[in-house]
Design a protein around this motif. Structure first.
Motif, PDB file in Angstrom:
ATOM      1  N   PHE A 116     115.595  54.081 -51.395  1.00  0.00           N
ATOM      2  CA  PHE A 116     114.628  53.131 -51.932  1.00  0.00           C
ATOM      3  C   PHE A 116     114.268  53.540 -53.355  1.00  0.00           C
ATOM      4  O   PHE A 116     114.114  54.726 -53.652  1.00  0.00           O
ATOM      5  CB  PHE A 116     113.353  53.106 -51.084  1.00  0.00           C
TER       6      PHE A 116
ATOM      7  N   ASN B 149     111.472  52.665 -56.505  1.00  0.00           N
ATOM      8  CA  ASN B 149     110.190  52.030 -56.785  1.00  0.00           C
ATOM      9  C   ASN B 149     109.745  52.374 -58.201  1.00  0.00           C
ATOM     10  O   ASN B 149     109.900  53.519 -58.647  1.00  0.00           O
ATOM     11  CB  ASN B 149     109.129  52.494 -55.782  1.00  0.00           C
TER      12      ASN B 149
ATOM     13  N   SER C  31     106.440  51.878 -61.113  1.00  0.00           N
ATOM     14  CA  SER C  31     104.987  51.725 -61.149  1.00  0.00           C
ATOM     15  C   SER C  31     104.558  50.344 -61.618  1.00  0.00           C
ATOM     16  O   SER C  31     103.422  49.929 -61.387  1.00  0.00           O
ATOM     17  CB  SER C  31     104.368  52.790 -62.061  1.00  0.00           C
TER      18      SER C  31
ATOM     19  N   PHE D  66     108.895  56.296 -61.976  1.00  0.00           N
ATOM     20  CA  PHE D  66     109.704  55.766 -60.883  1.00  0.00           C
ATOM     21  C   PHE D  66     109.814  56.805 -59.774  1.00  0.00           C
ATOM     22  O   PHE D  66     109.584  58.002 -59.981  1.00  0.00           O
ATOM     23  CB  PHE D  66     111.095  55.331 -61.361  1.00  0.00           C
TER      24      PHE D  66
ATOM     25  N   LEU E 261     116.590  47.791 -59.486  1.00  0.00           N
ATOM     26  CA  LEU E 261     115.376  47.044 -59.806  1.00  0.00           C
ATOM     27  C   LEU E 261     115.349  46.766 -61.306  1.00  0.00           C
ATOM     28  O   LEU E 261     115.702  47.636 -62.111  1.00  0.00           O
ATOM     29  CB  LEU E 261     114.120  47.832 -59.423  1.00  0.00           C
TER      30      LEU E 261
ATOM     31  N   GLN F  52     113.339  46.197 -50.420  1.00  0.00           N
ATOM     32  CA  GLN F  52     113.823  46.477 -51.769  1.00  0.00           C
ATOM     33  C   GLN F  52     114.250  45.187 -52.468  1.00  0.00           C
ATOM     34  O   GLN F  52     113.928  44.948 -53.634  1.00  0.00           O
ATOM     35  CB  GLN F  52     115.007  47.442 -51.709  1.00  0.00           C
TER      36      GLN F  52
ATOM     37  N   ASP G  96     111.206  43.106 -53.461  1.00  0.00           N
ATOM     38  CA  ASP G  96     110.625  43.614 -54.702  1.00  0.00           C
ATOM     39  C   ASP G  96     111.456  43.165 -55.902  1.00  0.00           C
ATOM     40  O   ASP G  96     110.924  42.693 -56.915  1.00  0.00           O
ATOM     41  CB  ASP G  96     110.551  45.138 -54.630  1.00  0.00           C
TER      42      ASP G  96
ATOM     43  N   ARG H  88     110.307  40.740 -59.047  1.00  0.00           N
ATOM     44  CA  ARG H  88     110.425  41.242 -60.418  1.00  0.00           C
ATOM     45  C   ARG H  88     111.228  40.273 -61.293  1.00  0.00           C
ATOM     46  O   ARG H  88     110.853  39.986 -62.434  1.00  0.00           O
ATOM     47  CB  ARG H  88     111.111  42.616 -60.412  1.00  0.00           C
TER      48      ARG H  88
ATOM     49  N   LYS I 253     104.198  40.848 -53.835  1.00  0.00           N
ATOM     50  CA  LYS I 253     104.714  41.558 -55.008  1.00  0.00           C
ATOM     51  C   LYS I 253     104.612  40.679 -56.252  1.00  0.00           C
ATOM     52  O   LYS I 253     104.219  41.138 -57.334  1.00  0.00           O
ATOM     53  CB  LYS I 253     106.174  41.954 -54.772  1.00  0.00           C
TER      54      LYS I 253
END
Length: 589
Positions: A4, A6, A8, A20, A84, A335, A338, A342, A385
């Motif tokens: 995963f 991620n 901030s 991250f 991402l 994931q 998200d 984004r 999200k």
């Protein structure tokens, strides 16, 4: 094995540290994961391998001194790849306001006997559709998330949806399942979620987090009814009743109006203006491009005048709206959810970059993208999200979220004409994709409308006329004609209800007796209600008298001085001159 990634945030200032975190599960001791960052999808600006000492491990690190631009970060571990997107951008390069409008609608899915054949207004409120992440259904979810993430959004809560909630709260409802019928009492704990949902929308509206739009009572494709059939009168009744329901249940005077399926007609302008609506939303691809007038871009509101009325029109960005409708819900993992949220946020920022201020309008169904073809918990996560990232962008000064009433007065340019079409750019979805059944339903709709107009001409709008209007609105609900969801039983049941309330009364309206005394002809007419007709009297097949007469309920006798031997009397409607029943004649000596 799972990995995963991620971050901030989604948007960073040029001098901001970009934090991250990488989580790894199921690793073998001594393995590594590769992390890299690409700018503009091609240029590698960062690359590093991270050692994994334990089967479950996380890495926290940061990126610094990245140039302005759009980036994609990748984590590669064996055959697993996750990514991402994010952006580094100065707020000075973005100029815009975001206007979001959600259309929450459920047809009044019940038969004339009061039993609901489809429970969607209720189950999409009280069922836990997004387990394990959220409680309740999609309509409740909106209020729950906006309490936490107060992004300004406009909501059309269709009057037919509101009325179903009101019935559940005040009287309870009968729901038809496969083998039985369930009565759900107002005391049922599920109904409490409906109460909470209604309270949530009212509260958010009072707090200026959301703005309420009204709409037609049911869900007619108004442009088609007006321009193809000429049924502007029924469309206006839908507008009037919708306004009354919205006001009574939500205690608000809506200025915005949602046009069902965005099926517009210029003839709607004076009708909506008459009921004090100020603005609507249409589509940039199918409405703005073909519109005529002083136009520049779809990223500003426009005035349109017609028939003495005026409206302000916002044109939705088709691509952004469709992204939520058809892409945000495709996530198969958290994931991906998200990443999708984004990308949506970054698409907004890309669109708003430049020197000119833009009002970017996003408008779509508020529920279908999360529940069709079945409820998607990952789509609900993507929604939260999305709200999180939009709030962050707003707080950092990239753009501002607005309600329609806050920017409507910015309209300066005027359009002379907007085409009559739908958000699809076609009417086929409701008329010709399944021509046999759709043609049959539209034929019933024509018969129902014509019968209602005959009744209205004679008996005007007597006390039961409201029920007849309700029947025709149910018959014309476009959801019942949509290719994938055609409901012939619904349309036929309400057609039968309409005819069973009208035909017996028309059959009781009749010429009962014709007599001649001392040179005068007496025509006796029996009527079930007070009304008005044209009485046509013809003598010996040539001489004719025709006049408007008032009727009382019961026996009505009309006297005329007419010379002749054979007298024929006939009842006609007072406007369209449609004959009611057969002519009655008598030999008078």
């Amino acid at each position: 094995m799972k990995v995963f990634l991620n971050f901030s945030d989604v948007a960073y200032f040029p001098d901001e540290e970009i934090l991250f975190r990488i989580n790894v599960r199921g690793a073998k001791q001594g393995e590594t994961v590769h992390f890299k960052v690409l700018k503009d999808s091609t240029k590698e600006v960062f690359s590093q391998d991270y050692y994994i000492p334990l089967p479950e491990f996380f890495i926290e690190d940061s990126l610094e001194s990245l140039e302005e631009g759009f980036y994609d970060a990748y984590v590669i571990w064996n055959d697993l790849v996750t990514s991402l997107p994010f952006v580094v951008l100065s707020p000075d390069r973005v100029k815009g306001k975001l206007l979001t409008v959600f259309h929450n609608h459920q047809a009044l899915n019940k038969y004339p006997n009061g039993i609901y054949h489809s429970p969607w207004a209720f189950t999409h409120t009280w069922e836990d559709e997004f387990k394990p992440y959220y409680r309740g259904g999609v309509y409740f979810l909106h209020t729950f998330l906006l309490e936490k993430k107060p992004v300004k959004i406009c909501f059309n809560l269709s009057p037919s949806l509101l009325l179903q909630w009101k019935e559940a709260v005040e009287k309870g409802v009968l729901l038809e399942w496969d083998s039985n019928i369930e009565y759900v009492s107002p005391k049922d704990e599920r109904v409490q979620i409906i109460k909470d949902t209604l309270s949530g929308y009212r509260r958010l509206n009072r707090e200026n987090v959301i703005e309420i739009f009204s709409s037609f009572f049911a869900h007619p494709i108004a442009g088609y009814l007006i321009d193809h059939y000429g049924w502007l009168d029924i469309v206006e009744e839908e507008v009037k009743l919708g306004a009354e329901v919205t006001k009574s249940i939500l205690d608000t005077e809506a200025q915005g109006f949602w046009v069902s399926e965005l099926f517009f007609s210029m003839k709607l302008v004076p009708v909506l203006s008459k009921y004090n609506y100020r603005y609507i939303v249409l589509d940039s691809l199918h409405h703005f491009i073909e519109s005529l007038g002083d136009k520049r871009t779809p990223y500003e509101p426009y005035k349109v005048e017609y028939g003495g009325g005026e409206l302000i029109v916002f044109f939705r960005d088709t691509s952004l709206s469709d992204y939520i409708s058809f892409q945000l819900n495709k996530a198969k993992s958290l994931q991906e959810a998200d990443a999708n949220a984004r990308r949506y946020t970054l698409n907004i920022l890309k669109l708003m970059m430049g020197d000119e201020e833009k009002i970017v309008t996003v408008a779509l169904d508020g529920e279908n993208w999360m529940i069709l073809p079945h409820p998607s918990p990952k789509a609900a996560v993507a929604y939260e999200k999305l709200l999180t990232y939009i709030l962050s962008c707003e707080r950092k000064g990239y753009f501002k979220c607005v309600l329609a009433r806050e920017v409507a007065d910015l309209a300066e340019r005027k359009l002379k004409k907007i085409p009559a079409t739908t958000w699809l750019g076609s009417i086929a979805k409701w008329t010709t994709e399944r021509p046999a059944v759709q043609g049959r339903l539209w034929k019933l709709a024509e018969q129902a409308y014509n019968l209602l107009k005959i009744y209205e001409e004679i008996f005007s709008k007597e006390e039961k006329y409201g029920h007849l209007l309700h029947c025709i609105m149910q018959i014309l609900d476009s959801d019942m004609y949509w290719t994938e969801f055609i409901n012939e039983d619904h349309v036929v049941s309400w057609y039968n209800e309409l005819t069973e309330n009208i035909l017996p009364k028309l059959n009781l309206l009749r010429v009962k007796r014709i007599e001649k005394e001392n040179g005068d002809v007496f025509v006796e007419i029996e009527s079930p209600l007070r009304g008005e007709i044209i009485l046509r009297i013809q003598v010996d097949g040539t001489k004719m008298l025709q006049k408007i007469v008032k009727l009382n309920a019961g026996i009505n006798i009309f006297k005329e001085s007419i010379q002749g031997n054979v007298v024929e009397a006939r009842i006609l409607t007072p406007i369209s001159l449609c004959p009611i029943g057969k002519p009655v004649y008598a030999r008078c000596r």
